[in-house]
Design a protein around this motif. Structure first.
Motif, short mmCIF file in Angstrom:
data_model
loop_
_atom_site.label_atom_id
_atom_site.label_comp_id
_atom_site.label_asym_id
_atom_site.label_seq_id
_atom_site.Cartn_x
_atom_site.Cartn_y
_atom_site.Cartn_z
N SER A 51 0.84 -1.22 0.00
CA SER A 51 0.00 0.00 0.00
C SER A 51 0.87 1.25 0.00
O SER A 51 0.53 2.25 -0.64
N GLN A 87 -7.19 0.75 -0.35
CA GLN A 87 -7.49 -0.45 0.44
C GLN A 87 -8.65 -0.16 1.40
O GLN A 87 -9.52 -0.99 1.60
N ASP A 175 -5.75 -1.07 -4.88
CA ASP A 175 -5.17 -1.69 -3.69
C ASP A 175 -6.16 -2.69 -3.10
O ASP A 175 -7.09 -2.30 -2.40
N GLU A 176 -5.97 -3.95 -3.39
CA GLU A 176 -6.87 -5.02 -2.95
C GLU A 176 -8.34 -4.64 -3.15
O GLU A 176 -9.14 -4.70 -2.21
MG LIG Z 1 -1.98 -2.79 2.13
#
Ligand SMILES: [Mg+2]
Ligand SMILES: Nc1ncnc2c1ncn2[C@@H]1O[C@H](COP(=O)(O)OP(=O)(O)OP(=O)(O)O)[C@@H](O)[C@H]1O
Length: 273
Positions: A51, A87, A175-176
């Motif tokens: 991240s 995220q 991010d994810e």
């Molecule tokens: Mg992360």
């Protein structure tokens, strides 16, 4: 001289955070060129700096040392050419789902239809049409007028995805993005993303913990090592397109999955030591 084909260049990036317990070296010596039209996935153990790297590329904060360029220009802050899904879904709590998605579209500029090269703002009709398209894509039609606090984590994440896709940035930094979604929605959004990428070949940097997801989406997988985050290995995914969920059953897919899994597991063990 930088490769002209490189869209985002990460040059020897180091990131040190000051924390209560002293300095944390989150990234050390990261160099990577993300090519135009390339889909790059980043995997690695929790806390290895994924991240941090994405947020630096997004322009949220500068690295301690090293340099990031985007389209050849040094990144010094956020920019409309870089669309981000964080995220932690960063929605505006005071705006409805629809207004969250429309927000970026209001400041977005598109080339004028008369081919003069001039840029113009979108009309309110166009903004509504684009928002409708992406609300439908993430299946939130029923919740278009709801506020974020009334949505589940997965639903908020879908709003964040729709908002990033809607403005059609040159580069997507994710991010994810599917991390908080149920398996069915995740599979469906993966399939959508593969198909869109096959059509548009938009440059993407995609962080995930899911190795199958990384292989099905990526042209290259960057495996990061345990903190301080460094690049352990870059794996080429030479699985031809079109890809779909059935691709996950092929021998070449499974072979690659075992290989990447072993590399990531080694780093996971290093964290637990
Ligand atoms: Mg992360
Ligand atoms: N603002 C901050 N201040 C101090 N340390 C930080 C800060 N943000 C992150 N860190 C530390 O930097 C390291 C990398 O964090 P980062 O969030 O980039 O990891 P990650 O790879 O994204 O992890 P995850 O997979 O769990 O999301 C961690 O050790 C974390 O504790």
């Amino acid at each position: 001289m930088e490769d002209r084909n490189v869209k985002v260049n990460i040059d020897n990036v180091k990131m040190i955070y000051d924390s209560k317990n002293g300095e944390v070296v989150a990234l050390n010596g990261i160099s990577l060129g993300i090519k135009d039209n390339e889909f790059v996935c980043v995997v690695g153990p929790s806390g290895c700096g994924k991240s941090t790297l994405l947020n630096i590329i997004a322009g949220l904060f500068p690295p301690t040392s090293g340099k990031i360029t985007c389209n050849g220009k040094v990144v010094e802050g956020t920019g409309v050419e870089r669309g981000v899904v964080f995220q932690q879904y960063a929605l505006f709590p005071w705006l409805t789902v629809r207004k969250n998605i429309e927000f970026g579209l209001k400041i977005n500029k598109v080339p004028d239809q008369d081919n003069s090269g001039k840029m113009r703002k979108l009309t309110s009709k166009e903004i509504k049409q684009i928002a409708d398209k992406y609300i439908k894509l993430v299946q939130l039609e029923e919740f278009a007028n709801s506020y974020p606090k009334t949505l589940s984590g997965g639903m908020k994440q879908r709003v964040a995805i729709a908002r990033a896709y809607a403005v059609n940035p040159e580069i997507l930094l994710l991010d994810e993005p599917f991390g908080a979604l149920d398996a069915q929605t995740r599979t469906q959004l993966q399939s959508e993303l593969i198909q869109t990428w096959e059509k548009e070949r938009k440059t993407c940097l995609f962080i995930t913990h899911d190795i199958e997801e990384a292989i099905i989406l990526a042209e290259r997988i960057v495996i990061m090592s345990a903190r301080p985050g460094r690049i352990k290995e870059i794996v080429d995914v030479n699985i031809p397109h079109p890809r779909n969920q059935k691709t996950k059953m092929t021998d070449e897919f499974l072979k690659l999955k075992n290989y990447v899994w072993a590399q990531v597991y080694e780093e996971y063990l290093a964290v637990r030591k």
